[in-house]
Enzyme design. Structure first.
Site, mmCIF file in Angstrom:
data_model
loop_
_atom_site.group_PDB
_atom_site.id
_atom_site.type_symbol
_atom_site.label_atom_id
_atom_site.label_comp_id
_atom_site.label_asym_id
_atom_site.label_seq_id
_atom_site.Cartn_x
_atom_site.Cartn_y
_atom_site.Cartn_z
ATOM 1 N N ASP A 64 44.090 12.080 53.313
ATOM 2 C CA ASP A 64 44.086 12.922 52.133
ATOM 3 C C ASP A 64 43.799 12.018 50.927
ATOM 4 O O ASP A 64 43.891 10.791 51.024
ATOM 5 C CB ASP A 64 45.439 13.613 51.992
ATOM 6 N N LYS A 65 43.460 12.624 49.817
ATOM 7 C CA LYS A 65 43.154 11.814 48.637
ATOM 8 C C LYS A 65 44.401 11.613 47.763
ATOM 9 O O LYS A 65 44.927 10.511 47.677
ATOM 10 C CB LYS A 65 42.032 12.460 47.802
#
Length: 891
Positions: A563-564
């Site tokens: 995920d960012k």
């Protein structure tokens, strides 16, 4: 009795034996002498020398026998161990060098080889019969049960779950005593498997249906249980609200571990080593088996004790039964009960006892135990508006905001003011302890917490069926090694028969040892040592493994997806600036947050879901960062936002939230209806709709065309790695469904009308207010770790809900994609044919039309690929799932 061949002895041999007598002679097959027995190669003439005594067998007699042997005549006789008395009193004896010259004489009680072999096979088969039933549910079914045509009380059901962590089992079918089928009025057959209860209705098996998908009217008008008969039926059907996990004894688990296939195989190998006289190695192996299994049992007992500790401590709670509020234990709660949820003054009094929906009141809940998200969630009462009474409850969709999940922690509670059902079809007393009125949906192992406990229990057991690919590859490897082992054992057997220096028993034992060496008996101990060493190494790296049996499978991982926000970047967001509506057209630089226009400040202060717990502002990091950046505060008790005391701008301004439409990832926006008090005392209080969301979605809700430069502005900010949020508003002049102006209505009635307003009415004809830009700080070690994964030939990708351009900027910074954006292709959804097209990330020029077969060509040309959710959804509409799978494999 044993038959010996009587052979002659020459004078030299007799003389070599001494005056006292002649020693027996050992003859081997290598001497080309034929024997009548295959079990041993020895003869014994039992001759005794007597010196000059002619009455005893002497040299002359031996000479005669030698001559007879030369003439080819042989005399067979039965010899015993007799002693012949002579003048010198000599006796015959075995050669002291027998142990070094050949195999020992078998026991006279040992049966024939083939009889002993058959006896051994029968013993092994008899031992395997109960063990195979213990190992295989199919074998147990075949041996002990027969199939029947219909379900009946006392019958058994073989349950084969689809979950790979859950083993198959055979359970008994029982008949209900109190519960009756609502349709037929007859008793129901049911059984319990893997902590879940199943009913047999009209010959079909189905899970016990909890009251979680009724209509809103049924919840709001519920009066709880009114008859004892209904309570007894519900208790039998749903069971108690507790996690019944039996605590096995050490002996039971130890026996179960020793009966596992690997343990039995190890004990079998120990027996073979003992037969081969390797007693030291055998005893060490036996000690290792029992010691290792004892260690496994102790670990398993600790895991079970830990899981049992996850159960909620029973509390006394107010429940509405038989038309009045009574106190019962939380373990006796039933689906369909009406309860009063409140923080109790005990160690676990702030834990929600079951899954329930709020009918009156509101709450602030920490759901970290279930979701891992540390951000508290705001829960509101189920809407009792007449227009929504006919719809069914959706606890995974829009009604999730009204559901309290078992095992979550209560941070704040606000009691409701309603004393009767919202639909007006029934009246009930208000909660006696000022708690939230809730309707119980699920209890026990059917609740959200129960599902988590059941999953942990099954996972901690280390079921080997959880990875069928791994098992299949292991069996293929064992079969391959078994082929070599069979060839090796056949070679040893053939050479052993040719040499003739070993008995058949020894050859058989050695051949079996060769075959069993395919699976090293000490493999479990070696594997456990390797796993423990890996876990210790991971702990030193601050990586904790909750399921150690998965460590050996970690080597199969070839792709890593991140995920960012909060993973590659930190979870702390910084509000860098705001672009007002007037600054979009000229593409000016963002203003400082402290200089944000009033309309932007009102949207930021009036459109959020922040909470105030113990004086601290909690909630979405974006909302908290934006409110702090503009210098505003929030008071949850009054639901009002206003400029802080330190702020010198907009004194006297305040925004109070009246109705909140929570953020939805599907809708990509959040909206509120708020009461706005202006700084000028001459102006009356007015109402407005505030909305924020993705720029693409807000553009579709505007009452007019997008401002010039709208797209270019937010795309320019996104290319710099900023997270862009669009702000919009609309002043409310008339109440929904009425022509009367808002100013002509009193405050209370106006609030009631606005709370019933639909989301579609609120989010229409909006006015664009501006953009707010946020920057996510990069983690210091993200680039280094991703680089190490790429060097080890792991495929690394990022999955995020942010804008494509923002994600691309972060990917370039950490080395996920090429720094040259001209070599990055973005798959865009088109409104007309070809519908999907690859776009250059730098120049936004079309590269080529999308084609499944051309994805590999794009990779071959050195392009890094990026795809959005909308484009991927379009792929599934145009192509088959297998073809889209090939596309995803490229990522």
């Amino acid at each position: 009795e044993y038959n010996f061949k009587t052979l002659g002895i020459n004078a030299t041999d007799a003389a070599g034996a001494g005056v006292g007598g002649a020693a027996p002679r050992v003859v081997r097959k290598a001497d080309s002498v034929e024997f009548a027995s295959d079990a041993f190669d020895v003869w014994d003439d039992d001759l005794t020398g007597t010196g000059n005594d002619e009455s005893a067998p002497g040299v002359g007699e031996g000479s005669q026998q030698q001559e007879a042997g030369k003439s080819g005549s042989e005399t067979e006789s039965v010899q015993g161990n007799e002693s012949a008395a002579g003048n010198n009193g000599t006796a015959s004896a075995w050669d002291d060098g027998w142990e070094d010259e050949g195999p020992s004489l078998p026991s006279p009680f040992l049966p024939d080889f083939w009889a002993a072999f058959c006896l051994f096979v029968l013993l092994v088969l008899n031992a395997l019969l109960p063990l195979v039933q213990h190992w295989s549910i199919n074998a147990k079914t075949f041996i002990q049960y027969r199939e029947i045509s219909d379900f009946r009380d006392g019958a058994y059901v073989k349950v084969i779950p689809s979950d790979p962590h859950s083993p198959a089992e055979i359970v008994k079918v029982e008949e209900s005593h109190h519960y009756r089928c609502p349709d037929s009025g007859k008793t129901v057959l049911w059984f319990t498997s893997h902590k879940r209860k199943y009913e047999i209705v009209r010959g079909e098996i189905c899970k016990i249906q909890m009251p979680k998908n009724l209509t809103v009217r049924e919840y709001t008008s519920s009066q709880g249980y009114t008859r004892m008969k209904d309570v007894e039926s519900a208790e039998e059907r749903f069971g108690p609200n507790k996690f019944e996990i039996p605590m096995p004894t050490f002996k039971d688990l130890y026996v179960k571990q020793l009966l596992s296939p690997m343990s039995v195989f190890q004990v079998f190998c120990v027996g073979l080593w003992l037969l081969d006289s390797a007693w030291k190695y055998a005893l060490f192996g036996l000690f290792s088996v029992f010691g290792f299994e004892a260690t496994s049992v102790v670990t398993r007992l600790k895991n079970i004790q830990m899981i049992r500790g996850m159960s909620n401590t029973p509390q006394e709670i107010f429940t509405y039964r038989f038309g009045k509020w009574i106190k019962i234990s939380t373990e006796n709660l039933l689906p369909g009960d009406l309860i009063s949820v409140k923080r109790l003054p005990t160690s676990s009094g702030d834990v929600v006892p079951c899954d329930c929906v709020i009918l009156s009141g509101s709450a602030v809940i920490n759901e970290a135990t279930l979701t891992g998200e540390s951000v508290p969630q705001m829960k509101e009462a189920l809407s009792g508006d007449a227009s929504t009474l006919g719809r069914k409850l959706n606890i995974k969709g829009g009604d999730k905001i009204s559901v309290l999940y078992g095992g979550t922690t209560i941070l704040q509670l606000t009691p409701g003011t309603t004393t009767s059902s919202s639909s007006g079809e029934g009246k009930r007393d208000a909660t006696p302890d000022d708690g939230c009125l809730c309707y119980v949906l699920r209890t026990g192992f059917s609740s959200s917490q129960g599902k988590l406990v059941r999953m942990i229990e099954l996972s901690s057991s280390g079921s080997t069926s959880s990875n069928k690919d791994f098992l299949r590859e292991s069996l293929l490897m064992i079969c391959l090694l078994l082929v070599f082992a069979v060839f090796a054992s056949s070679y040893v057997l053939r050479k052993g028969f040719e040499a003739g220096n070993r008995t058949r028993y020894e050859l058989l034992i050695h051949c079996i040892l060769i075959v069993t060496s395919v699976v090293p008996p000490d493999l479990p101990m070696q594997l456990a040592i390797a796993v423990n060493a890996s876990i210790i190494h991971l702990v030193r790296k601050n990586v904790f493994c909750t399921e150690p049996f998965r460590v050996p499978l970690a080597g199969k991982i070839d792709s890593c997806f991140f995920d960012k926000t909060g993973t590659i970047t930190t979870d702390k967001l910084e509000a860098t600036g705001v672009v007002p509506a007037g600054g979009v057209s000229d593409q000016s630089s963002p203003l400082d947050m402290a200089d944000a226009p009033l309309e932007c400040c009102r949207v930021i202060g009036g459109c959020h879901s922040l909470l105030q717990v113990e004086g601290k502002i909690l909630g979405d990091p974006i909302e908290a960062a934006a409110l702090k950046a503009i210098g505003w505060d929030y008071d949850q008790s009054s639901q009002r936002s206003f400029p802080s005391a330190e702020s010198e701008r907009w004194g006297g301004e305040s925004v109070r939230i009246v109705q909140r439409y929570h953020f939805s990832s599907k809708l990509q926006r959040m909206s509120t209806i708020a009461e706005v008090r202006c700084s000028s005392s001459s102006q009356k209080t007015r109402y407005a709709v505030f909305t924020k969301g993705s720029p693409e979605m807000i553009a579709t809700l505007l009452g007019g065309p997008k401002p010039r430069g709208y797209d270019m502005t937010y795309q320019r900010l996104a290319r710099k790695g900023m997270r862009v949020i669009a702000l919009a508003y609309r002043n409310v002049s008339h109440l929904p469904g009425e022509d009367k102006p808002v100013e002509d209505s009193d405050t209370e009635s106006c609030h009631e009308q606005l709370k019933k307003a639909t989301r579609q009415w609120a989010e229409s004809d909006l006015v664009f207010a501006g953009f707010v830009a946020f920057r996510c700080l990069m983690r210091k070690d993200s680039k280094e770790i991703i680089g190490q994964l790429q060097k080890s030939n792991h495929h690394v990708a990022m999955i995020t809900g942010d804008n494509v351009l923002t994600a691309l900027h972060v990917a370039c910074e950490v080395g996920l994609t090429n720094a040259n954006r001209e070599k990055v292709a973005i798959l865009e959804k088109m409104e007309h044919e070809p519908y999907l097209q690859w776009i250059n990330a730098s120049t936004e020029a079309a590269i080529r039309d999308f084609d499944v077969a051309g994805v590999g060509k794009m990779k071959g040309e050195g392009y890094d690929l990026c795809v959005s959710g909308k484009a991927l959804q379009r792929c599934f509409e145009l192509y088959s799932g297998d073809e889209v799978g090939l596309v995803l494999d490229s990522f």
